[in-house]
Design a protein around this motif. Structure first.
Motif, short mmCIF file in Angstrom:
data_model
loop_
_atom_site.label_atom_id
_atom_site.label_comp_id
_atom_site.label_asym_id
_atom_site.label_seq_id
_atom_site.Cartn_x
_atom_site.Cartn_y
_atom_site.Cartn_z
N ASP A 1 0.83 -1.21 0.00
CA ASP A 1 0.00 0.00 0.00
C ASP A 1 0.86 1.25 0.00
OD1 ASP A 1 -2.26 -1.57 0.03
OD2 ASP A 1 -2.64 -1.32 2.18
N ARG A 2 2.01 1.19 0.70
CA ARG A 2 2.88 2.37 0.78
C ARG A 2 3.47 2.72 -0.58
NH1 ARG A 2 8.23 3.75 2.02
NH2 ARG A 2 8.89 1.58 2.26
N ALA A 3 3.66 1.74 -1.44
CA ALA A 3 4.19 2.02 -2.77
C ALA A 3 3.29 3.00 -3.51
CB ALA A 3 4.33 0.72 -3.57
N THR A 4 2.00 2.81 -3.35
CA THR A 4 1.05 3.72 -3.99
C THR A 4 0.85 5.00 -3.17
OG1 THR A 4 -0.14 1.92 -5.07
CG2 THR A 4 -1.34 3.99 -4.76
N SER A 5 0.63 4.85 -1.87
CA SER A 5 0.29 6.02 -1.06
C SER A 5 1.43 7.04 -1.00
CB SER A 5 -0.11 5.59 0.35
OG SER A 5 0.97 4.97 1.04
#
Length: 210
Positions: free
Chosen positions: A133-137
Motif C-alpha cells: 500500500d505504501r508504494a502507492t500512497s
C-alpha cells in the motif's frame, strides 16, 4: 612454524552491518525471484550470500522478515524515483513524462522488484500489505504535494488527480512490459504522458504566486 604464524589465526572477514544487510538482500532477491516465496529456503539464501545461516539469522529472524525487508527496499526505491522525477524540473509539462517514466523505468529495470510490489502473493500478511500500500500512497503523497503547490488546487482535488496519475502510470507500464510491445519505452511514456497531461497539465495550469 614461526611464532608469528602461530599467533595469526584464520579469521573471517566481517563486513559493516549495512553492507552485510545489502549483500543478504541481494542474495534473497535472486532466490525469491527464482523460486517464489514459499519454495525459497533460508539455507539457499545463506549459500548465495556466502555466509552461514547463523549470520543470516542475526540480521533477519525468519524468511518473512527477510521478504518484508526486501519488499520495503523496493518500495523505497520506487518512491525515490518518483520524488526525483518531480524534483527534476519546475516545468509541469515536463514533470508528467518524468513521473510516468519513473514508473516505466522501475517496472522495466527489475522485474523481480515490481512483481514483489504489484503482484505479491503474500498480501494476506498485514506487514506485506502495508508495504504494498505504501508504494502507492507515498507516490500519491509526493505528487499531491506538487500539484497542490503548483496547480492551485486544494488537497482533496490534488490527491484525486495524483491517484489517477499513479494508477495510469502503474497499469500502463505493467501492460507495456507484459505484452512485450513493439512500442519503445520512449514512445510508451510519451503516449501515456500525453493522456495524463491533457487532463492535468492543460486543465490545471501552473498558478503563478506573487
Amino acid at each position: 612454524m614461526t611464532e608469528a604464524a602461530q599467533s595469526s589465526p584464520r579469521t573471517q572477514v566481517r563486513l559493516p552491518r549495512t553492507e552485510r544487510r545489502a549483500q543478504l538482500l541481494t542474495a534473497a532477491q535472486r532466490v525469491f525471484a527464482a523460486n517464489g516465496y514459499h519454495a525459497a529456503a533460508m539455507d539457499e539464501i545463506a549459500e548465495q550470500a556466502g555466509v552461514s545461516k547463523p549470520v543470516l539469522y542475526q540480521h533477519f529472524p525468519g524468511k518473512l522478515d527477510l521478504y518484508i525487508a526486501l519488499l520495503e527496499s523496493h518500495v523505497d526505491e520506487l518512491v525515490r524515483r518518483v520524488r526525483a522525477a518531480l524534483d527534476s524540473t519546475t516545468d509541469n509539462k515536463q514533470r508528467v513524462p518524468a513521473t510516468v517514466g519513473a514508473f516505466f523505468d522501475f517496472v522495466n529495470g527489475d522485474a523481480g522488484a515490481f512483481r514483489m510490489i504489484f503482484e505479491s502473493d503474500l498480501r494476506g500478511e498485514p506487514a506485506v500489505q502495508q508495504a504494498v500500500d505504501r508504494a502507492t500512497s507515498a507516490s500519491v503523497d509526493a505528487i499531491t504535494e506538487t500539484i497542490t503547490a503548483d496547480a492551485g488546487l486544494d488537497e482533496d482535488r490534488a490527491r484525486l488527480l495524483a491517484v489517477g496519475l499513479v494508477g495510469l502510470s502503474q497499469v500502463s507500464a505493467r501492460f507495456w512490459l507484459a505484452n512485450h510491445s513493439s512500442i519503445s519505452r520512449e514512445e510508451a511514456v510519451a503516449l501515456t504522458s500525453t493522456l495524463a497531461w491533457r487532463g492535468i497539465g492543460a486543465g490545471f495550469p501552473l498558478q503563478h504566486h506573487s
